[in-house]
Design an enzyme around this catalytic site. Structure first.
Site, PDB file in Angstrom:
ATOM      1  N   GLU A   1      39.500  36.472  29.886  1.00 30.12           N
ATOM      2  CA  GLU A   1      39.314  35.017  30.027  1.00 30.12           C
ATOM      3  C   GLU A   1      38.805  34.415  28.717  1.00 30.12           C
ATOM      4  O   GLU A   1      39.248  33.335  28.301  1.00 30.12           O
ATOM      5  CB  GLU A   1      38.327  34.725  31.165  1.00 30.12           C
ATOM      6  CG  GLU A   1      38.151  33.229  31.378  1.00 30.12           C
ATOM      7  CD  GLU A   1      37.122  32.890  32.449  1.00 30.12           C
ATOM      8  OE1 GLU A   1      36.957  33.668  33.407  1.00 30.12           O
ATOM      9  OE2 GLU A   1      36.482  31.838  32.317  1.00 30.12           O
TER      10      GLU A   1
ATOM     11  N   HIS B   1      42.986  35.376  34.978  1.00 25.63           N
ATOM     12  CA  HIS B   1      41.994  35.097  33.919  1.00 25.63           C
ATOM     13  C   HIS B   1      42.514  34.187  32.823  1.00 25.63           C
ATOM     14  O   HIS B   1      41.752  33.772  31.960  1.00 25.63           O
ATOM     15  CB  HIS B   1      41.515  36.427  33.332  1.00 25.63           C
ATOM     16  CG  HIS B   1      41.258  37.451  34.394  1.00 25.63           C
ATOM     17  ND1 HIS B   1      42.194  38.388  34.767  1.00 25.63           N
ATOM     18  CD2 HIS B   1      40.203  37.615  35.232  1.00 25.63           C
ATOM     19  CE1 HIS B   1      41.724  39.109  35.776  1.00 25.63           C
ATOM     20  NE2 HIS B   1      40.527  38.671  36.080  1.00 25.63           N
TER      21      HIS B   1
ATOM     22  N   CYS C   1      32.068  29.274  38.064  1.00 25.67           N
ATOM     23  CA  CYS C   1      32.772  28.715  39.222  1.00 25.67           C
ATOM     24  C   CYS C   1      31.955  28.830  40.508  1.00 25.67           C
ATOM     25  O   CYS C   1      30.962  29.563  40.565  1.00 25.67           O
ATOM     26  CB  CYS C   1      34.122  29.411  39.374  1.00 25.67           C
ATOM     27  SG  CYS C   1      33.969  31.062  40.049  1.00 25.67           S
TER      28      CYS C   1
ATOM     29  N   HIS D   1      40.720  41.861  38.408  1.00 27.61           N
ATOM     30  CA  HIS D   1      40.086  43.096  37.932  1.00 27.61           C
ATOM     31  C   HIS D   1      39.646  43.977  39.098  1.00 27.61           C
ATOM     32  O   HIS D   1      38.443  44.167  39.332  1.00 27.61           O
ATOM     33  CB  HIS D   1      38.900  42.756  37.027  1.00 27.61           C
ATOM     34  CG  HIS D   1      39.313  42.158  35.716  1.00 27.61           C
ATOM     35  ND1 HIS D   1      38.559  41.245  35.019  1.00 27.61           N
ATOM     36  CD2 HIS D   1      40.431  42.362  34.974  1.00 27.61           C
ATOM     37  CE1 HIS D   1      39.186  40.909  33.910  1.00 27.61           C
ATOM     38  NE2 HIS D   1      40.330  41.565  33.856  1.00 27.61           N
TER      39      HIS D   1
ATOM     40  N   SER E   1      36.935  39.804  43.234  1.00 26.30           N
ATOM     41  CA  SER E   1      38.238  40.468  43.180  1.00 26.30           C
ATOM     42  C   SER E   1      38.313  41.682  44.102  1.00 26.30           C
ATOM     43  O   SER E   1      39.327  42.392  44.113  1.00 26.30           O
ATOM     44  CB  SER E   1      38.542  40.888  41.740  1.00 26.30           C
ATOM     45  OG  SER E   1      37.430  41.556  41.172  1.00 26.30           O
TER      46      SER E   1
ATOM     47  N   CYS F   1      37.819  35.353  46.392  1.00 23.74           N
ATOM     48  CA  CYS F   1      37.686  33.904  46.199  1.00 23.74           C
ATOM     49  C   CYS F   1      39.089  33.289  46.269  1.00 23.74           C
ATOM     50  O   CYS F   1      40.095  34.011  46.313  1.00 23.74           O
ATOM     51  CB  CYS F   1      37.085  33.634  44.827  1.00 23.74           C
ATOM     52  SG  CYS F   1      38.145  34.249  43.506  1.00 23.74           S
TER      53      CYS F   1
ATOM     54  N   ASN G   1      32.323  39.384  37.193  1.00 19.54           N
ATOM     55  CA  ASN G   1      31.467  38.793  38.225  1.00 19.54           C
ATOM     56  C   ASN G   1      30.811  39.864  39.088  1.00 19.54           C
ATOM     57  O   ASN G   1      29.686  39.684  39.558  1.00 19.54           O
ATOM     58  CB  ASN G   1      32.247  37.756  39.045  1.00 19.54           C
ATOM     59  CG  ASN G   1      33.165  38.371  40.066  1.00 19.54           C
ATOM     60  OD1 ASN G   1      32.784  38.596  41.192  1.00 19.54           O
ATOM     61  ND2 ASN G   1      34.409  38.674  39.661  1.00 19.54           N
TER      62      ASN G   1
HETATM   63  O1  0CN Z   1      36.942  40.539  38.799  1.00 19.36           O
HETATM   64  P1  0CN Z   1      37.812  39.407  38.439  1.00 19.36           P
HETATM   65  O2  0CN Z   1      39.292  39.651  38.429  1.00 19.36           O
HETATM   66  O3  0CN Z   1      37.467  38.790  37.027  1.00 19.36           O
HETATM   67  P2  0CN Z   1      36.148  38.772  36.140  1.00 19.36           P
HETATM   68  O4  0CN Z   1      34.964  38.658  37.020  1.00 19.36           O
HETATM   69  O5  0CN Z   1      36.146  40.005  35.296  1.00 19.36           O
HETATM   70  O6  0CN Z   1      36.323  37.543  35.282  1.00 19.36           O
HETATM   71  O7  0CN Z   1      37.499  38.249  39.480  1.00 19.36           O
HETATM   72  C1  0CN Z   1      38.256  37.083  39.522  1.00 19.36           C
HETATM   73  C2  0CN Z   1      37.771  36.118  38.548  1.00 19.36           C
HETATM   74  C3  0CN Z   1      38.465  35.367  37.746  1.00 19.36           C
HETATM   75  C4  0CN Z   1      39.135  34.624  36.895  1.00 19.36           C
HETATM   76 FE1  SF4 Z   2      37.758  33.233  41.549  1.00 18.27          FE
HETATM   77 FE2  SF4 Z   2      37.709  33.480  38.894  1.00 18.27          FE
HETATM   78 FE3  SF4 Z   2      38.766  31.307  40.004  1.00 18.27          FE
HETATM   79 FE4  SF4 Z   2      36.126  31.734  40.145  1.00 18.27          FE
HETATM   80  S1  SF4 Z   2      37.344  31.347  38.286  1.00 18.27           S
HETATM   81  S2  SF4 Z   2      37.469  31.008  41.809  1.00 18.27           S
HETATM   82  S3  SF4 Z   2      36.050  33.978  40.336  1.00 18.27           S
HETATM   83  S4  SF4 Z   2      39.539  33.413  40.193  1.00 18.27           S
END
Ligand code: 0CN
Ligand code: SF4
Length: 316
Positions: free
Chosen positions: A133, A81, A201, A48, A273, A19, A231
């Site tokens: 987060e 996060h 999001c 992550h 991620s 993303c 996620n």
């Molecule tokens: O996998 P991510 O690093 O984080 P979570 O899904 O565990 O929150 O993905 C990016 C999301 C953010 C902030």
């Molecule tokens: Fe990506 Fe997390 Fe931001 Fe959503 S909140 S756009 S999953 S980094």
């Protein structure tokens, strides 16, 4: 030589994988390393994903759990996060140069937490205990924020004044489950107020919608992502809720041949991620086992891009 597997169809969910917030966070670590070289301290995993972390470590990033592992005055990157104000203050007190890779969509939730608490509300944060987060958002107004993880928690949550309750959510939750939790909160606190827009999001929502569009047609769902990626784990749960067996895989090497027995259609996606190259490698791995046809099923186009993060001495 064993016989190849019977022909299979692969349904590729789109959107999937990186993303905008993840790309921006990874880019700033890469850029800092390119400009200044390592070691560069990063508080917590930047995102992550084990592959992302390993790649950046190889380039000179040093991932630490807490600031006490960072030398006074050093540069420290905060992960996508987000962090609590207490962490920010500690870094400042120790003269660190902070490069903040908090996703703007997480930062937005922090702003809401401050605003809701400032107007005298108890803030109910919907999210998972212990997630970075959640720890960051809780830290904005620790005296007036309570965490709710499930519909069951709603029955026992304690608020100062039932007429003055607001809710916020983690950005990477299940859209479906969160709607149930918010409905339960509203049933208990009819005066409940919430964020202007959803806190889950766009990337989380789109990846869930995309997988929902293919999960029913698949005999097996594979989600590329790490186990600590909220996620990504939500995507596995979504497929299972649709009645389709699903596995979270770090990469192609984690695929077990037994999962594929009798499977004609594989649904494939990746958390926000997980690098897109890992998905390509999964497709190659499936192709190596037998004939495949690949069809992408797209439910949304993502045009969200965030401004690159600035730091002193940046070339751009
Ligand atoms: O996998 P991510 O690093 O984080 P979570 O899904 O565990 O929150 O993905 C990016 C999301 C953010 C902030
Ligand atoms: Fe990506 Fe997390 Fe931001 Fe959503 S909140 S756009 S999953 S980094």
């Amino acid at each position: 030589m064993t016989d190849p597997d019977p022909p299979r169809r692969i349904l590729l969910a789109a959107p999937r994988s990186f993303c905008a917030g993840v790309e921006r966070a990874i880019d700033v670590v890469r850029d800092l390393l390119a400009e200044r070289g390592g070691p560069l301290h990063v508080r917590k995993q930047i995102v992550h994903n084990a592959h992302v972390v390993a790649e950046l470590e190889a380039a000179g990033a040093v991932f630490v759990d807490e600031l006490d592992e960072v030398p006074d005055g050093a540069t420290v990157v905060f992960s996508a996060h987000g962090v609590s104000p207490a962490v920010r203050e500690a870094a400042e007190d120790r003269g660190m140069e902070v490069v903040d890779a908090t996703c703007p969509l997480v930062a937005k939730v922090h702003v809401e937490a401050r605003r809701f608490a400032a107007r005298g509300d108890t803030v109910v944060l919907v999210g998972h205990a212990g997630h970075e987060e959640v720890e960051g958002t809780l830290g904005e107004a620790p005296g007036s924020t309570v965490l709710v993880e499930s519909v069951e928690d709603v029955a026992t949550v304690r608020v100062a004044d039932p007429e003055r309750v607001s809710y916020l959510t983690q950005t990477t939750l299940s859209v479906h489950e969160t709607a149930e939790i918010v409905a339960a909160l509203r049933a208990r606190f009819p005066a409940l107020r919430g964020p202007a827009g959803a806190d889950i999001c766009y990337a989380t929502t789109n990846r869930q919608d995309a997988l929902a569009a293919i999960a029913d047609d698949a005999d097996l769902v594979l989600v590329v992502g790490s186990a600590n990626s909220s996620n990504s784990v939500r995507l596995v749960e979504l497929a299972r809720r649709a009645g389709t067996p699903a596995h979270l895989v770090e990469d192609a090497s984690a695929i077990e041949q037994a999962w594929l027995e009798g499977v004609g259609v594989v649904g494939l996606t990746a958390g926000a991620s997980a690098p897109p190259g890992l998905v390509d490698a999964v497709v190659r791995s499936l192709r190596a086992r037998g004939e495949i046809t690949v069809r992408e099923v797209r439910v949304a186009r993502e045009t969200v891009r965030f401004q690159p993060i600035r730091f002193a001495g940046a070339a751009r």
